[in-house]
Design a protein around this motif. Structure first.
Motif, PDB file in Angstrom:
ATOM      1  N   ALA A 116       3.755  10.299  -9.529  1.00 50.98           N
ATOM      2  CA  ALA A 116       3.401  10.141 -10.663  1.00 50.98           C
ATOM      3  C   ALA A 116       3.118  11.706 -11.393  1.00 50.98           C
ATOM      4  O   ALA A 116       3.113  12.043 -12.405  1.00 50.98           O
ATOM      5  CB  ALA A 116       2.059   9.151 -11.008  1.00 50.98           C
ATOM      6  N   ARG A 117       2.234  12.295 -10.259  1.00 55.81           N
ATOM      7  CA  ARG A 117       1.981  13.587 -10.692  1.00 55.81           C
ATOM      8  C   ARG A 117       3.055  14.601 -11.036  1.00 55.81           C
ATOM      9  O   ARG A 117       3.142  15.437 -11.821  1.00 55.81           O
ATOM     10  CB  ARG A 117       0.983  14.235  -9.552  1.00 55.81           C
ATOM     11  N   ASP A 118       4.019  14.550 -10.034  1.00 54.76           N
ATOM     12  CA  ASP A 118       5.160  15.280 -10.330  1.00 54.76           C
ATOM     13  C   ASP A 118       6.108  14.806 -11.862  1.00 54.76           C
ATOM     14  O   ASP A 118       6.396  15.519 -12.386  1.00 54.76           O
ATOM     15  CB  ASP A 118       6.237  15.253  -9.090  1.00 54.76           C
ATOM     16  N   ALA A 125       0.750  -1.272   0.031  1.00 53.77           N
ATOM     17  CA  ALA A 125       0.013   0.166   0.147  1.00 53.77           C
ATOM     18  C   ALA A 125       0.923   1.227   0.085  1.00 53.77           C
ATOM     19  O   ALA A 125       0.531   2.200  -0.399  1.00 53.77           O
ATOM     20  CB  ALA A 125      -0.808   0.048   1.388  1.00 53.77           C
ATOM     21  N   LEU A 126       1.878   1.256   0.784  1.00 58.03           N
ATOM     22  CA  LEU A 126       3.010   2.233   0.587  1.00 58.03           C
ATOM     23  C   LEU A 126       3.499   2.578  -0.648  1.00 58.03           C
ATOM     24  O   LEU A 126       3.658   3.670  -1.102  1.00 58.03           O
ATOM     25  CB  LEU A 126       3.901   2.215   1.782  1.00 58.03           C
ATOM     26  N   VAL A 127       4.001   1.694  -1.295  1.00 57.19           N
ATOM     27  CA  VAL A 127       4.465   1.618  -2.485  1.00 57.19           C
ATOM     28  C   VAL A 127       3.697   2.162  -3.548  1.00 57.19           C
ATOM     29  O   VAL A 127       3.855   3.134  -4.349  1.00 57.19           O
ATOM     30  CB  VAL A 127       5.158   0.113  -2.998  1.00 57.19           C
ATOM     31  N   ALA A 128       2.338   1.631  -3.375  1.00 55.96           N
ATOM     32  CA  ALA A 128       1.378   2.255  -4.350  1.00 55.96           C
ATOM     33  C   ALA A 128       1.131   3.635  -3.936  1.00 55.96           C
ATOM     34  O   ALA A 128       1.070   4.641  -5.070  1.00 55.96           O
ATOM     35  CB  ALA A 128       0.064   1.473  -4.147  1.00 55.96           C
ATOM     36  N   PHE A 129       0.726   4.103  -2.969  1.00 56.34           N
ATOM     37  CA  PHE A 129       0.693   5.690  -2.508  1.00 56.34           C
ATOM     38  C   PHE A 129       2.068   6.330  -2.985  1.00 56.34           C
ATOM     39  O   PHE A 129       1.822   7.448  -3.522  1.00 56.34           O
ATOM     40  CB  PHE A 129       0.631   5.927  -1.010  1.00 56.34           C
ATOM     41  N   ALA A 130       3.199   5.889  -2.805  1.00 59.61           N
ATOM     42  CA  ALA A 130       4.387   6.900  -3.054  1.00 59.61           C
ATOM     43  C   ALA A 130       4.508   6.903  -4.590  1.00 59.61           C
ATOM     44  O   ALA A 130       4.744   7.976  -5.177  1.00 59.61           O
ATOM     45  CB  ALA A 130       5.744   5.827  -2.600  1.00 59.61           C
ATOM     46  N   ALA A 178      10.481   4.757  -4.917  1.00 63.41           N
ATOM     47  CA  ALA A 178       9.440   5.180  -5.999  1.00 63.41           C
ATOM     48  C   ALA A 178      10.250   6.339  -6.642  1.00 63.41           C
ATOM     49  O   ALA A 178       9.900   6.343  -7.815  1.00 63.41           O
ATOM     50  CB  ALA A 178       8.390   5.640  -5.308  1.00 63.41           C
ATOM     51  N   GLU A 179      10.986   7.276  -5.987  1.00 60.18           N
ATOM     52  CA  GLU A 179      11.884   8.323  -6.713  1.00 60.18           C
ATOM     53  C   GLU A 179      12.695   7.878  -7.772  1.00 60.18           C
ATOM     54  O   GLU A 179      12.816   8.436  -8.674  1.00 60.18           O
ATOM     55  CB  GLU A 179      12.229   9.096  -5.510  1.00 60.18           C
ATOM     56  N   THR A 180      13.389   6.735  -7.213  1.00 58.77           N
ATOM     57  CA  THR A 180      14.443   6.300  -8.007  1.00 58.77           C
ATOM     58  C   THR A 180      13.823   5.388  -9.149  1.00 58.77           C
ATOM     59  O   THR A 180      14.316   6.019 -10.465  1.00 58.77           O
ATOM     60  CB  THR A 180      15.259   5.138  -7.158  1.00 58.77           C
ATOM     61  N   GLU A 181      12.663   4.908  -9.228  1.00 53.60           N
ATOM     62  CA  GLU A 181      12.121   4.418 -10.352  1.00 53.60           C
ATOM     63  C   GLU A 181      11.642   5.352 -11.379  1.00 53.60           C
ATOM     64  O   GLU A 181      11.673   5.445 -12.347  1.00 53.60           O
ATOM     65  CB  GLU A 181      10.903   3.614  -9.770  1.00 53.60           C
TER      66      GLU A 181
END
Length: 283
Positions: free
Chosen positions: A157-159, A147-152, A222-225
């Motif tokens: 994604a918007r940025d 759930a955290l990964v999905a939220f991050a 998530a930022e690295t991805e």
């Protein structure tokens, strides 16, 4: 917030509109061409500028700060001494790559967690508590992590859409990294790019969500991805502020040049040989 810390914070970074005595200078020091050290330095003062410069540029020597801020090294060192005594700044030996010359290595200064916290936005702990509650609400364990990964990912994604627009038609790795650094800086990450062997290093000198990422590393992942998607190549995270490093550093490998095919100089052949070889690749 601890009462002692609040008092120290007010004493070092109190706003100008609340206290104006920070503008009073020591007459003797002015006559000597030196800047007075005022423990009630207001926001925007030289002392805060020193701290902000370290935040924006990462570990810095007194000489670097003096040049960057247009101050004498003596004035910079007095500010660094005061910030160090307050627990906002610490120092270490400067890392030297390659051969090191004679003499003692220079010392560089970097912000402590307390120093960084003075620049962070409020409600960090509230956000961390909310995320922790949500993780438990969906069952904790692996479900909570998912759930955290999905939220991050959804948050970034918007940025990412804005960043992709700013990257535009950049073709080479360096141009993409520079454009991404500009976009990140606009969002408060104080990002820069420096050349490295075989690629570029994207450095984020400030992280507005470092306290959250410290507890929930899924945000860094998530930022690295996202960086990998935007830059069109696999990137590697070398350091993060959330893990106690001075700067978030991401290595962006330089795209390999296209293979150069050997040029074959056609030999003079007879008309019959030329016709027979047509339609075939040279050996």
């Amino acid at each position: 917030m601890d009462r002692t810390f609040r008092c120290d914070l007010r004493r070092l970074f109190v706003r100008t509109e609340l206290r104006n005595n920070g503008v009073v200078k020591n007459v003797r020091e002015q006559a000597e061409g030196r800047e007075a050290v005022d423990t009630t330095a207001p926001a925007g003062s030289s002392r805060e500028r020193v701290a902000r410069s370290i935040l924006d540029h990462g570990p810095s020597s007194a000489a670097d700060l003096a040049v960057r801020l247009g101050l004498t090294q003596a004035a910079v060192r007095r500010h660094l001494d005061a910030l160090t005594a307050a627990g906002y700044v610490t120092s270490r030996e400067q890392k030297v790559y390659g051969h090191r010359g004679r003499g003692r290595p220079a010392r560089v200064f970097l912000l402590t967690d307390s120093g960084r916290s003075t620049f962070y936005q409020a409600y960090d702990q509230l956000a961390a508590d909310a995320l922790g509650f949500l993780v438990e609400a969906v069952g904790g364990g692996e479900q909570g992590k998912e759930a955290l990964v999905a939220f991050a990912r959804a948050r970034l994604a918007r940025d990412g859409q804005r960043y992709a627009h700013q990257l535009g038609d950049c073709s080479d790795t360096e141009a993409k990294a520079q454009a991404l650094a500009g976009a990140l800086s606009a969002d408060g990450y104080a990002a820069t790019v420096r050349s490295a062997p075989l690629g570029e290093q994207l450095c984020q000198h400030h992280c507005p969500v470092a306290h959250i990422a410290e507890q929930f590393p899924q945000f860094c992942e998530a930022e690295t991805e996202l960086f990998s998607q935007l830059l069109g190549t696999h990137v590697q995270r070398l350091a993060t502020i959330a893990h106690g490093d001075g700067v978030c550093t991401t290595f962006v490998p330089r795209a390999a040049p296209p293979p150069q095919h050997e040029r074959h100089t056609p030999e003079t052949t007879s008309t019959t040989d030329s016709t027979a070889a047509s339609g075939r690749n040279p050996a």
